[in-house]
Structure formats: structure tokens, C-alpha cells
Design a protein around this motif. Structure first.
Motif, PDB file in Angstrom:
ATOM      1  N   MET A  61       4.515  40.256  30.225  1.00 41.07           N
ATOM      2  CA  MET A  61       3.687  39.165  30.752  1.00 41.07           C
ATOM      3  C   MET A  61       2.259  39.392  30.764  1.00 41.07           C
ATOM      4  O   MET A  61       1.456  38.372  30.223  1.00 41.07           O
ATOM      5  CB  MET A  61       4.035  38.846  32.193  1.00 41.07           C
ATOM      6  CG  MET A  61       3.421  37.614  32.830  1.00 41.07           C
ATOM      7  SD  MET A  61       4.245  37.292  34.489  1.00 41.07           S
ATOM      8  CE  MET A  61       3.438  38.803  35.490  1.00 41.07           C
ATOM      9  N   ASP A 123       9.303  33.630  27.803  1.00 41.31           N
ATOM     10  CA  ASP A 123       9.102  34.708  28.818  1.00 41.31           C
ATOM     11  C   ASP A 123       9.734  34.184  29.997  1.00 41.31           C
ATOM     12  O   ASP A 123      10.430  34.896  30.788  1.00 41.31           O
ATOM     13  CB  ASP A 123       7.830  35.246  28.972  1.00 41.31           C
ATOM     14  CG  ASP A 123       7.661  35.963  29.899  1.00 41.31           C
ATOM     15  OD1 ASP A 123       7.998  37.510  30.088  1.00 41.31           O
ATOM     16  OD2 ASP A 123       6.907  35.708  31.164  1.00 41.31           O
ATOM     17  N   ARG A 124       9.114  32.932  30.593  1.00 42.24           N
ATOM     18  CA  ARG A 124       9.770  32.562  32.017  1.00 42.24           C
ATOM     19  C   ARG A 124      11.086  32.239  31.808  1.00 42.24           C
ATOM     20  O   ARG A 124      12.128  32.569  32.788  1.00 42.24           O
ATOM     21  CB  ARG A 124       9.013  31.165  32.055  1.00 42.24           C
ATOM     22  CG  ARG A 124       7.419  31.349  32.427  1.00 42.24           C
ATOM     23  CD  ARG A 124       7.308  32.366  33.365  1.00 42.24           C
ATOM     24  NE  ARG A 124       7.179  33.792  33.363  1.00 42.24           N
ATOM     25  CZ  ARG A 124       7.353  34.879  33.938  1.00 42.24           C
ATOM     26  NH1 ARG A 124       7.580  34.563  35.250  1.00 42.24           N
ATOM     27  NH2 ARG A 124       7.400  36.091  33.514  1.00 42.24           N
ATOM     28  N   TYR A 125      11.680  31.649  30.614  1.00 43.57           N
ATOM     29  CA  TYR A 125      13.209  31.314  30.508  1.00 43.57           C
ATOM     30  C   TYR A 125      14.069  32.801  30.800  1.00 43.57           C
ATOM     31  O   TYR A 125      15.152  32.684  31.513  1.00 43.57           O
ATOM     32  CB  TYR A 125      13.521  30.870  29.115  1.00 43.57           C
ATOM     33  CG  TYR A 125      14.922  30.600  28.839  1.00 43.57           C
ATOM     34  CD1 TYR A 125      15.945  29.909  29.486  1.00 43.57           C
ATOM     35  CD2 TYR A 125      15.450  31.486  27.997  1.00 43.57           C
ATOM     36  CE1 TYR A 125      17.005  29.847  29.361  1.00 43.57           C
ATOM     37  CE2 TYR A 125      16.743  31.646  27.699  1.00 43.57           C
ATOM     38  CZ  TYR A 125      17.667  30.681  28.017  1.00 43.57           C
ATOM     39  OH  TYR A 125      18.965  30.743  28.082  1.00 43.57           O
ATOM     40  N   ILE A 128      13.989  34.005  34.420  1.00 45.61           N
ATOM     41  CA  ILE A 128      14.640  33.296  35.373  1.00 45.61           C
ATOM     42  C   ILE A 128      16.110  33.364  35.017  1.00 45.61           C
ATOM     43  O   ILE A 128      17.018  33.291  35.897  1.00 45.61           O
ATOM     44  CB  ILE A 128      14.115  31.841  35.628  1.00 45.61           C
ATOM     45  CG1 ILE A 128      12.637  32.050  36.081  1.00 45.61           C
ATOM     46  CG2 ILE A 128      15.001  30.905  36.321  1.00 45.61           C
ATOM     47  CD1 ILE A 128      12.072  30.368  36.039  1.00 45.61           C
ATOM     48  N   TYR A 134      15.932  41.330  31.280  1.00 48.63           N
ATOM     49  CA  TYR A 134      14.622  40.817  30.879  1.00 48.63           C
ATOM     50  C   TYR A 134      13.892  42.185  30.172  1.00 48.63           C
ATOM     51  O   TYR A 134      13.091  41.893  28.905  1.00 48.63           O
ATOM     52  CB  TYR A 134      13.846  40.522  32.064  1.00 48.63           C
ATOM     53  CG  TYR A 134      12.365  40.308  31.854  1.00 48.63           C
ATOM     54  CD1 TYR A 134      12.026  38.922  31.272  1.00 48.63           C
ATOM     55  CD2 TYR A 134      11.262  41.176  31.897  1.00 48.63           C
ATOM     56  CE1 TYR A 134      10.611  38.552  31.262  1.00 48.63           C
ATOM     57  CE2 TYR A 134       9.889  40.860  31.899  1.00 48.63           C
ATOM     58  CZ  TYR A 134       9.727  39.615  31.310  1.00 48.63           C
ATOM     59  OH  TYR A 134       8.397  39.361  31.307  1.00 48.63           O
ATOM     60  N   TYR A 220      11.933  25.056  29.383  1.00 48.39           N
ATOM     61  CA  TYR A 220      12.223  24.260  30.875  1.00 48.39           C
ATOM     62  C   TYR A 220      13.345  23.526  31.255  1.00 48.39           C
ATOM     63  O   TYR A 220      13.812  23.785  32.235  1.00 48.39           O
ATOM     64  CB  TYR A 220      10.980  23.635  31.091  1.00 48.39           C
ATOM     65  CG  TYR A 220       9.640  24.587  31.390  1.00 48.39           C
ATOM     66  CD1 TYR A 220       9.743  25.157  32.762  1.00 48.39           C
ATOM     67  CD2 TYR A 220       8.878  25.039  30.558  1.00 48.39           C
ATOM     68  CE1 TYR A 220       8.798  25.757  33.187  1.00 48.39           C
ATOM     69  CE2 TYR A 220       7.804  25.658  30.990  1.00 48.39           C
ATOM     70  CZ  TYR A 220       7.581  26.223  32.183  1.00 48.39           C
ATOM     71  OH  TYR A 220       6.785  26.995  32.609  1.00 48.39           O
ATOM     72  N   THR A 242       7.658  31.033  40.096  1.00 46.17           N
ATOM     73  CA  THR A 242       7.563  31.703  38.704  1.00 46.17           C
ATOM     74  C   THR A 242       7.045  30.986  37.647  1.00 46.17           C
ATOM     75  O   THR A 242       6.204  31.691  36.811  1.00 46.17           O
ATOM     76  CB  THR A 242       8.840  32.365  38.378  1.00 46.17           C
ATOM     77  OG1 THR A 242       9.645  33.166  39.351  1.00 46.17           O
ATOM     78  CG2 THR A 242       9.079  33.098  37.237  1.00 46.17           C
ATOM     79  N   CYS A 243       7.389  29.826  37.608  1.00 44.64           N
ATOM     80  CA  CYS A 243       6.723  28.912  36.465  1.00 44.64           C
ATOM     81  C   CYS A 243       5.523  28.312  36.813  1.00 44.64           C
ATOM     82  O   CYS A 243       4.913  27.502  35.811  1.00 44.64           O
ATOM     83  CB  CYS A 243       7.945  28.047  36.183  1.00 44.64           C
ATOM     84  SG  CYS A 243       9.284  28.719  35.815  1.00 44.64           S
ATOM     85  N   HIS A 246       2.367  28.808  34.677  1.00 44.33           N
ATOM     86  CA  HIS A 246       2.457  28.426  33.178  1.00 44.33           C
ATOM     87  C   HIS A 246       2.409  26.969  32.972  1.00 44.33           C
ATOM     88  O   HIS A 246       1.847  26.440  31.897  1.00 44.33           O
ATOM     89  CB  HIS A 246       3.666  29.117  32.452  1.00 44.33           C
ATOM     90  CG  HIS A 246       4.086  28.805  31.080  1.00 44.33           C
ATOM     91  ND1 HIS A 246       4.832  27.458  30.742  1.00 44.33           N
ATOM     92  CD2 HIS A 246       3.316  29.108  29.979  1.00 44.33           C
ATOM     93  CE1 HIS A 246       4.869  27.536  29.551  1.00 44.33           C
ATOM     94  NE2 HIS A 246       4.074  28.286  29.015  1.00 44.33           N
ATOM     95  N   TYR A 294      -3.928  32.261  36.865  1.00 44.20           N
ATOM     96  CA  TYR A 294      -3.111  33.348  36.952  1.00 44.20           C
ATOM     97  C   TYR A 294      -3.376  34.576  38.044  1.00 44.20           C
ATOM     98  O   TYR A 294      -2.461  35.166  38.254  1.00 44.20           O
ATOM     99  CB  TYR A 294      -2.985  34.074  35.319  1.00 44.20           C
ATOM    100  CG  TYR A 294      -2.064  33.309  34.534  1.00 44.20           C
ATOM    101  CD1 TYR A 294      -0.805  33.358  34.702  1.00 44.20           C
ATOM    102  CD2 TYR A 294      -2.513  32.483  33.415  1.00 44.20           C
ATOM    103  CE1 TYR A 294       0.239  32.733  34.038  1.00 44.20           C
ATOM    104  CE2 TYR A 294      -1.249  31.782  32.765  1.00 44.20           C
ATOM    105  CZ  TYR A 294       0.068  32.056  33.064  1.00 44.20           C
ATOM    106  OH  TYR A 294       0.738  31.223  32.179  1.00 44.20           O
ATOM    107  N   THR A 298      -0.289  35.138  40.430  1.00 40.42           N
ATOM    108  CA  THR A 298       0.174  36.586  39.894  1.00 40.42           C
ATOM    109  C   THR A 298      -0.298  37.575  40.989  1.00 40.42           C
ATOM    110  O   THR A 298      -1.409  38.315  40.644  1.00 40.42           O
ATOM    111  CB  THR A 298      -0.110  36.888  38.542  1.00 40.42           C
ATOM    112  OG1 THR A 298       0.116  35.748  37.721  1.00 40.42           O
ATOM    113  CG2 THR A 298       0.722  38.041  38.106  1.00 40.42           C
TER     114      THR A 298
END
Length: 333
Positions: A61, A123-125, A128, A134, A220, A242-243, A246, A294, A298
Motif C-alpha cells: 500500500m 489492492d483495496r479489493y 477487503i 492479502y 468496487y 478502508t476505501c 482511495h 492519505y 492512514t
């Protein structure tokens, strides 16, 4: 006018006029331009510095954040220095080769930036929808390879643009009403047949933005599908959090690009200075806000930045949370 006469001109030179209709306000416009640029450089270089120094941030990330920061620095740096030279010193001349070089690197960074947003959505997909795998799926090596693929795609798609423009004959009047060498603006000063370059520019824009937005939308869509299968509201909030960063960065990147591109091609009733201001703002505002978004969203990055600002004794850095400890403690005095 005297300042304009100092601008070099010749058969191999274009004249960038800045923002048409607002020439008298160029000095005032340069103030927000330079401030946004400085904040953008500080924010993005801070991300690069902190991630490079902290071994705990050497993760996929944060590698993506560094790639995003590099493209942000590249996009704004391709445009702002020349724009400030126009605003401050009336240095409006730019050779054809320099103009096409600026165009190439600007759109190389922009298209690579779009590819990185697609990788971030992937990356987010994974984070989650398949969190247990991951670390196995998204390694630093894979992220580096995907980033390289995005860069190669950008080179292959962008390179024909300046090469096609280089072959066009240009008129005696080579005044470009813009702050940088935008393909449509350069095409308008050509005396040759520009149908091919116009069609290529439109197709490449629709292909890159259309393809990337489709892939992001697909990611998404799958994320939302998996979230709806979970009954826990706490899990919903965690996935949304988390999303969030982005999604904000994506909206800031694509919305002004789409609006500027479409209005520049089809919005004939919109004043020219509005086109130019929008074309500059989407190269200034997102690069400035991305590291802020971010940094706020983050926690790991926020804590590490706080640690370094504490060490330097900067005002406003009141506390940080070391990764090895729980809770908060005051900055060392």
C-alpha cells in the motif's frame, strides 16, 4: 506589450500566452499557483521520505503511495515552473521540441497516475474481500511489476501524440492561448490536416479513462457485493473506512480531467480562461491534497509523519504513537 516583444520567436518557437483574458491578473494568479505547488512538493516529498526511512512502511500500500507521489510531483512540475515564468517574467517562448517534450512527460505522468489508481482499487479489493491471502497475493514485487506495466502502457499510448504533432506544419501565428503545451491547443495552430491527431487524442483519452474507470468500478462492485453479505455494521464501517481515501483521490483525479477534456472539445460556449484555469487546477489541486488525504486516513503513515515532525520540533506536532507502544505520549522536548 514591451514584455511580449522580449519573448523569442521564430520558425521553431511557440508562444504560450498564459491565461487568455486574464493577462493583467497573471501576477495575482501566480500566488495561489506557487502556493499550491510548494504545498504539493512538501507533501509528496514527505511521503517519499517517511516511507523510505521506515522499514515498517515497506508494504504494497505504501509502495503505491510512493508511486502516486512521484506521478503527482511529475505532473505539477511539468507545468508550474513554465507557467510561473510566464506570469512573473513574461518568458512566453518555448521551442517546438521543448513543447512536445513537456507534453510527453506530462501525459506520461497523468496516464501512469491513472494506472496506479487502478492498482490501488485492486489492492483495496484484496484487502477487503480476501484479507487472509492479502500478504501472499500482493507482494512488493507484484506491485512493482504492475507499476512497470502501467508505465509501459503510458509510454506506448502517449508517445505517438508528440510524434504525430512533430510531423504537422505550423502556421506563422504560433501563439498558443495556454500555460502549457496541451495537445488540442497545439493542434489548433497547425495549418495541416489535423483529423488524425484529433481522433487519436480523443480515442486515447476515452480508452485510458474508460478502461481504468471500468476496472475501478468492477473492483468496487465486487467490494460492495461482499460487504452486503456481511450483517455486521461494524464491518461495514471498517470496509468503508478502508476505501475512503482511495475514493476521494479517485474522484479528485477523474472528475476535473473528464470535465476539462469534454468542455475543451465540446463546450464551445465556455470562456477560454475557464478552460485554461480548469486544465491547470487539475494538475495542482489533486497532487496537493493526495498526501494530505492519505496522511489523515492512514494511521501508520500519520503516526510516522508525526514522529518526524516531533523530532524536528515543528509546531502543531503534539503527539505521536510509536508502532512499538500502545497509547499516546507527548513529543520529546
Amino acid at each position: 506589450m514591451a514584455a511580449f516583444n522580449l519573448t523569442p520567436s521564430g520558425p521553431s518557437t511557440f508562444i504560450l500566452n498564459g491565461i487568455p483574458g486574464l493577462e493583467a491578473a497573471h501576477i495575482w494568479i501566480s500566488i495561489p499557483f506557487s502556493m499550491l505547488y510548494i504545498i504539493s512538493l512538501l507533501g509528496n516529498f514527505t511521503v517519499l521520505f517517511v516511507v523510505s526511512k521506515e522499514q515498517t512502511l515497506h508494504k504494497p500500500m505504501f509502495l503505491l503511495l510512493c508511486m502516486l507521489a512521484l506521478t503527482d510531483i511529475g505532473m505539477s512540475s511539468c507545468v508550474v515552473p513554465k507557467a510561473l515564468c510566464i506570469f512573473w517574467f513574461h518568458f512566453k517562448g518555448i521551442t517546438v521540441d521543448s513543447c512536445l517534450t513537456q507534453m510527453f512527460f506530462l501525459y506520461l505522468c497523468a496516464d501512469t497516475h491513472s494506472a496506479i489508481l487502478v492498482i490501488m482499487a485492486f489492492d483495496r479489493y484484496i484487502a477487503i474481500c480476501d484479507p487472509l491471502r492479502y500478504a501472499t497475493i500482493l507482494t512488493n514485487a507484484l506491485i512493482a511489476k504492475l507499476g512497470l506495466v502501467g508505465l509501459i502502457r503510458a509510454v506506448l499510448l502517449v508517445l505517438p501524440m508528440p510524434l504525430l504533432l512533430r510531423r504537422l506544419p505550423f502556421c506563422a501565428n504560433r501563439v498558443i492561448p495556454h500555460t502549457y503545451c496541451e495537445p488540442i491547443a497545439v493542434t489548433k495552430v497547425s495549418c495541416g490536416d489535423t483529423i488524425v491527431i484529433r481522433m487519436y487524442g480523443l480515442v486515447i483519452t476515452l480508452v485510458i479513462i474508460g478502461l481504468d474507470l471500468t476496472l475501478i468500478g468492477l473492483s468496487y462492485g465486487l467490494i460492495i457485493r461482499d460487504i452486503l453479505r456481511i450483517s455486521s455494521k461494524k464491518a461495514h464501517r471498517k470496509a468503508l473506512n478502508t476505501c475512503t481515501a482511495h475514493i476521494c483521490v479517485m474522484l479528485m483525479s477523474y472528475t476535473p480531467i473528464l470535465f476539462s477534456t469534454l468542455t475543451h472539445r465540446f463546450g464551445q460556449g465556455i470562456p477560454a480562461h475557464v478552460h485554461i484555469l480548469l486544465a491547470n487546477l487539475y494538475l495542482l489541486v489533486p497532487p496537493m491534497l493526495n498526501p494530505i488525504i492519505y496522511g489523515v486516513k492512514t494511521k501508520e503513515l500519520r503516526d510516522k509523519v508525526g514522529k518526524y515532525t516531533c523530532r524536528m520540533g515543528l509546531p502543531g506536532a503534539t503527539h505521536f504513537k510509536p508502532a512499538s507502544q500502545e497509547g499516546e505520549r507527548m513529543c520529546p522536548r
